[in-house]
Scaffold this motif. Structure first.
Motif, PDB file in Angstrom:
ATOM      1  N   UNK A  64      55.191  13.654  22.508  1.00  0.00           N
ATOM      2  CA  UNK A  64      54.888  12.532  23.075  1.00  0.00           C
ATOM      3  C   UNK A  64      52.749  12.390  22.361  1.00  0.00           C
ATOM      4  N   UNK A  65      52.689  12.899  22.378  1.00  0.00           N
ATOM      5  CA  UNK A  65      50.695  12.925  22.069  1.00  0.00           C
ATOM      6  C   UNK A  65      50.034  13.086  22.819  1.00  0.00           C
ATOM      7  N   UNK A  66      50.396  13.749  23.758  1.00  0.00           N
ATOM      8  CA  UNK A  66      49.893  13.418  24.799  1.00  0.00           C
ATOM      9  C   UNK A  66      48.967  14.166  25.007  1.00  0.00           C
ATOM     10  N   UNK A  67      48.059  15.183  24.587  1.00  0.00           N
ATOM     11  CA  UNK A  67      46.848  16.184  24.679  1.00  0.00           C
ATOM     12  C   UNK A  67      46.491  16.102  22.376  1.00  0.00           C
ATOM     13  N   UNK A  68      46.234  14.539  22.263  1.00  0.00           N
ATOM     14  CA  UNK A  68      45.566  14.212  21.092  1.00  0.00           C
ATOM     15  C   UNK A  68      43.818  15.495  21.520  1.00  0.00           C
ATOM     16  N   UNK A  69      44.023  16.629  19.945  1.00  0.00           N
ATOM     17  CA  UNK A  69      42.486  17.015  20.055  1.00  0.00           C
ATOM     18  C   UNK A  69      41.677  16.358  19.321  1.00  0.00           C
ATOM     19  N   UNK A  70      40.728  16.779  19.184  1.00  0.00           N
ATOM     20  CA  UNK A  70      39.207  16.414  18.959  1.00  0.00           C
ATOM     21  C   UNK A  70      38.492  15.181  19.715  1.00  0.00           C
ATOM     22  N   UNK A  71      37.277  14.504  19.246  1.00  0.00           N
ATOM     23  CA  UNK A  71      36.217  14.609  20.405  1.00  0.00           C
ATOM     24  C   UNK A  71      36.799  12.534  20.137  1.00  0.00           C
ATOM     25  N   UNK A  72      36.639  11.945  21.736  1.00  0.00           N
ATOM     26  CA  UNK A  72      36.726  10.569  22.072  1.00  0.00           C
ATOM     27  C   UNK A  72      35.880  10.323  22.442  1.00  0.00           C
ATOM     28  N   UNK A  73      35.806   8.449  21.120  1.00  0.00           N
ATOM     29  CA  UNK A  73      34.755   7.765  21.561  1.00  0.00           C
ATOM     30  C   UNK A  73      35.566   6.587  22.064  1.00  0.00           C
ATOM     31  N   UNK A  74      34.322   5.660  22.441  1.00  0.00           N
ATOM     32  CA  UNK A  74      34.784   4.922  23.220  1.00  0.00           C
ATOM     33  C   UNK A  74      33.381   3.344  22.912  1.00  0.00           C
ATOM     34  N   UNK A  75      33.895   2.578  22.576  1.00  0.00           N
ATOM     35  CA  UNK A  75      33.046   0.898  23.103  1.00  0.00           C
ATOM     36  C   UNK A  75      33.639   0.131  24.036  1.00  0.00           C
ATOM     37  N   UNK A  76      32.883  -0.525  25.344  1.00  0.00           N
ATOM     38  CA  UNK A  76      33.043  -1.660  26.068  1.00  0.00           C
ATOM     39  C   UNK A  76      32.620  -2.349  25.284  1.00  0.00           C
ATOM     40  N   UNK A  77      32.693  -3.751  24.770  1.00  0.00           N
ATOM     41  CA  UNK A  77      32.894  -5.262  25.274  1.00  0.00           C
ATOM     42  C   UNK A  77      33.384  -6.755  26.579  1.00  0.00           C
ATOM     43  N   UNK A  78      32.420  -7.240  26.119  1.00  0.00           N
ATOM     44  CA  UNK A  78      32.643  -8.307  27.531  1.00  0.00           C
ATOM     45  C   UNK A  78      33.277  -8.871  26.390  1.00  0.00           C
ATOM     46  N   UNK A  79      34.147  -9.231  26.671  1.00  0.00           N
ATOM     47  CA  UNK A  79      35.381 -10.589  25.503  1.00  0.00           C
ATOM     48  C   UNK A  79      36.460 -11.411  25.769  1.00  0.00           C
ATOM     49  N   UNK A  80      36.000 -12.429  26.486  1.00  0.00           N
ATOM     50  CA  UNK A  80      37.056 -13.724  27.191  1.00  0.00           C
ATOM     51  C   UNK A  80      37.036 -13.536  28.590  1.00  0.00           C
ATOM     52  N   UNK A  81      35.803 -13.391  28.462  1.00  0.00           N
ATOM     53  CA  UNK A  81      35.150 -13.114  30.623  1.00  0.00           C
ATOM     54  C   UNK A  81      36.136 -11.528  30.447  1.00  0.00           C
ATOM     55  N   UNK A  82      36.664 -10.934  30.541  1.00  0.00           N
ATOM     56  CA  UNK A  82      36.931  -9.940  30.621  1.00  0.00           C
ATOM     57  C   UNK A  82      35.962  -8.640  29.585  1.00  0.00           C
ATOM     58  N   UNK A  83      35.978  -6.811  30.680  1.00  0.00           N
ATOM     59  CA  UNK A  83      35.647  -6.021  30.207  1.00  0.00           C
ATOM     60  C   UNK A  83      36.183  -5.469  29.155  1.00  0.00           C
ATOM     61  N   UNK A  84      36.490  -5.429  28.518  1.00  0.00           N
ATOM     62  CA  UNK A  84      37.571  -4.417  27.744  1.00  0.00           C
ATOM     63  C   UNK A  84      36.487  -3.062  26.980  1.00  0.00           C
ATOM     64  N   UNK A  85      37.431  -2.053  27.042  1.00  0.00           N
ATOM     65  CA  UNK A  85      36.783  -0.424  26.821  1.00  0.00           C
ATOM     66  C   UNK A  85      37.807   0.211  25.942  1.00  0.00           C
ATOM     67  N   UNK A  86      37.734   0.305  24.965  1.00  0.00           N
ATOM     68  CA  UNK A  86      38.532   0.286  23.488  1.00  0.00           C
ATOM     69  C   UNK A  86      38.266   2.309  24.063  1.00  0.00           C
ATOM     70  N   UNK A  87      38.792   2.596  23.454  1.00  0.00           N
ATOM     71  CA  UNK A  87      38.793   4.098  23.637  1.00  0.00           C
ATOM     72  C   UNK A  87      39.515   4.704  22.143  1.00  0.00           C
ATOM     73  N   UNK A  88      38.978   6.100  21.507  1.00  0.00           N
ATOM     74  CA  UNK A  88      39.549   6.800  20.507  1.00  0.00           C
ATOM     75  C   UNK A  88      39.212   7.558  19.328  1.00  0.00           C
ATOM     76  N   UNK A  89      40.149   8.653  19.134  1.00  0.00           N
ATOM     77  CA  UNK A  89      39.740   9.528  18.761  1.00  0.00           C
ATOM     78  C   UNK A  89      38.951   9.115  17.366  1.00  0.00           C
ATOM     79  N   UNK A  90      39.313   7.943  16.355  1.00  0.00           N
ATOM     80  CA  UNK A  90      38.908   7.620  15.450  1.00  0.00           C
ATOM     81  C   UNK A  90      37.823   6.965  15.320  1.00  0.00           C
ATOM     82  N   UNK A  91      37.089   7.309  14.507  1.00  0.00           N
ATOM     83  CA  UNK A  91      35.200   6.476  13.831  1.00  0.00           C
ATOM     84  C   UNK A  91      36.059   5.441  13.634  1.00  0.00           C
ATOM     85  N   UNK A  92      36.909   4.912  12.703  1.00  0.00           N
ATOM     86  CA  UNK A  92      36.467   4.071  11.960  1.00  0.00           C
ATOM     87  C   UNK A  92      38.088   2.953  12.845  1.00  0.00           C
TER      88      UNK A  92
END
Length: 348
Positions: A21-49
């Motif tokens: 189920x790809x629950x233990x993905x290799x690679x560094x995890x990056x994150x970005x937080x943005x305030x959108x539509x009145x809510x705080x959204x945290x985006x996480x990914x191992x893909x900078x693209x």
């Protein structure tokens, strides 16, 4: 039992049999937080693209706050290997489905969205070849996840329309595709009104506060004939061209480049107008009120999805109290902007 030749195809997984189920993905995890539509959204990914596309969509926007408390949202973005047969022209359209408390949007087996509104979380999966279709990836997968989670988690009414205003008050612009909403929103921006949103507006029904994502403006090439200032003409004409699913092509101009003022906070809706493609019989009288017995039917017909959402009845009643007008075209879009400005003045 999951066969080793089954779904163990995730990028970064060394042993598909041990982690199907790809629950233990290799690679560094990056994150970005943005305030959108009145809510705080945290985006996480191992893909900078993929996170770069999040920044393309949401960096540099006003951080709107709503008066009620907002949950935190989490969206994971996962990049899969390139497909064996990538899409030649454009990706297939998204098909939506729901069940067991989940909402899904599926392009194909390698490009899809799974949302858990009750947990304020979602998963966006895209293949590497989708990076070659950044508009579809951003608009139909990433923004689909953000808009849907915000609508459900914040109790917002999602509307297909635009919104402009000033001094904290806003006018909702409704109407069929091709009626001129984007052109009117553009000229409202250029003539000093606050720009909230061009394609999607989200309203908190109890307060009638409207929020949106003022990242891009989509306009037809024929809108350039009304642009006199050289810098504005270049801003739009040199913007990338996107192709809608309908086949219509439009310039996608970045609103964050400083050509006008973006609404720094949600706008309180003080009325709505149905933008008409018809020219006015009297060029000096562009606005006409919609009779009270027609408003509900016209709103429901124009916003069929929103009309089925929990907050619709409250929103509908509040908007009927504020007033709804029809706006026909004048000789120049600035005539329509003048009509909106007068409407805003009457609602002080």
């Amino acid at each position: 039992m999951i066969d080793d030749d089954g779904p163990g195809f995730c990028a970064g997984v060394k042993d598909a049999g041990a982690d199907p189920f790809c629950e233990r993905l290799a690679g560094r995890r990056f994150s970005v937080c943005r305030q959108i539509l009145g809510g705080c959204f945290r985006f996480e990914s191992t893909s900078k693209a993929l996170l770069d596309l999040v920044e393309v969509a949401y960096a540099g926007l006003p951080s709107h706050q709503l008066p009620t408390g907002a949950p935190d949202f989490r969206i994971e973005l996962r990049l899969l290997p390139r497909q064996v047969s990538p899409h030649a022209a454009e990706p297939p359209p998204v098909r939506v489905q729901s069940g067991a408390g989940l909402l899904c949007g599926v392009m194909d087996a390698s490009n899809y969205v799974v949302l858990a509104p009750g947990q304020h979380s979602g998963l966006v999966v895209a293949s590497q070849d989708m990076l070659g279709h950044p508009y579809h990836l951003r608009y139909e997968l990433i923004e689909f996840a953000v808009f849907t989670l915000a609508t459900r988690g914040l109790g917002l009414v999602p509307l297909h329309g635009a919104c402009v205003g000033r001094d904290g008050r806003g006018i909702l612009l409704l109407g069929a595709s091709g009626s001129g909403k984007s052109t009117l929103a553009l000229h409202s921006l250029l003539q000093g009104l606050d720009f909230l949103a061009e394609d999607a507006v989200f309203v908190q029904p109890e307060s009638m506060l409207a929020t949106g994502v003022a990242n891009y403006l989509h306009v037809h090439a024929d809108a350039l004939c009304f642009i006199d200032e050289g810098a504005i003409w270049r801003w739009i004409s040199q913007a990338p061209i996107i192709r809608r699913r309908s086949g219509v092509e439009k310039f996608e101009a970045d609103l964050r480049q400083g050509h006008g003022r973006l609404a720094a906070a949600p706008l309180e809706l003080v009325g709505a107008v149905f933008v008409s493609s018809q020219s006015a019989d009297d060029a000096d009288v562009l606005l006409s009120p919609v009779s009270s017995d027609e408003i509900a039917a016209r709103l429901s017909a124009d916003q069929s999805y929103a009309a089925g959402q929990p907050g619709w009845r409250c929103f509908e009643q509040r908007l009927m109290q504020a007033g709804v007008h029809q706006l026909r075209r004048g000789r120049h879009p600035r005539d329509s902007v003048d009509a909106l400005r007068r409407l805003l003045d009457r609602c002080r």
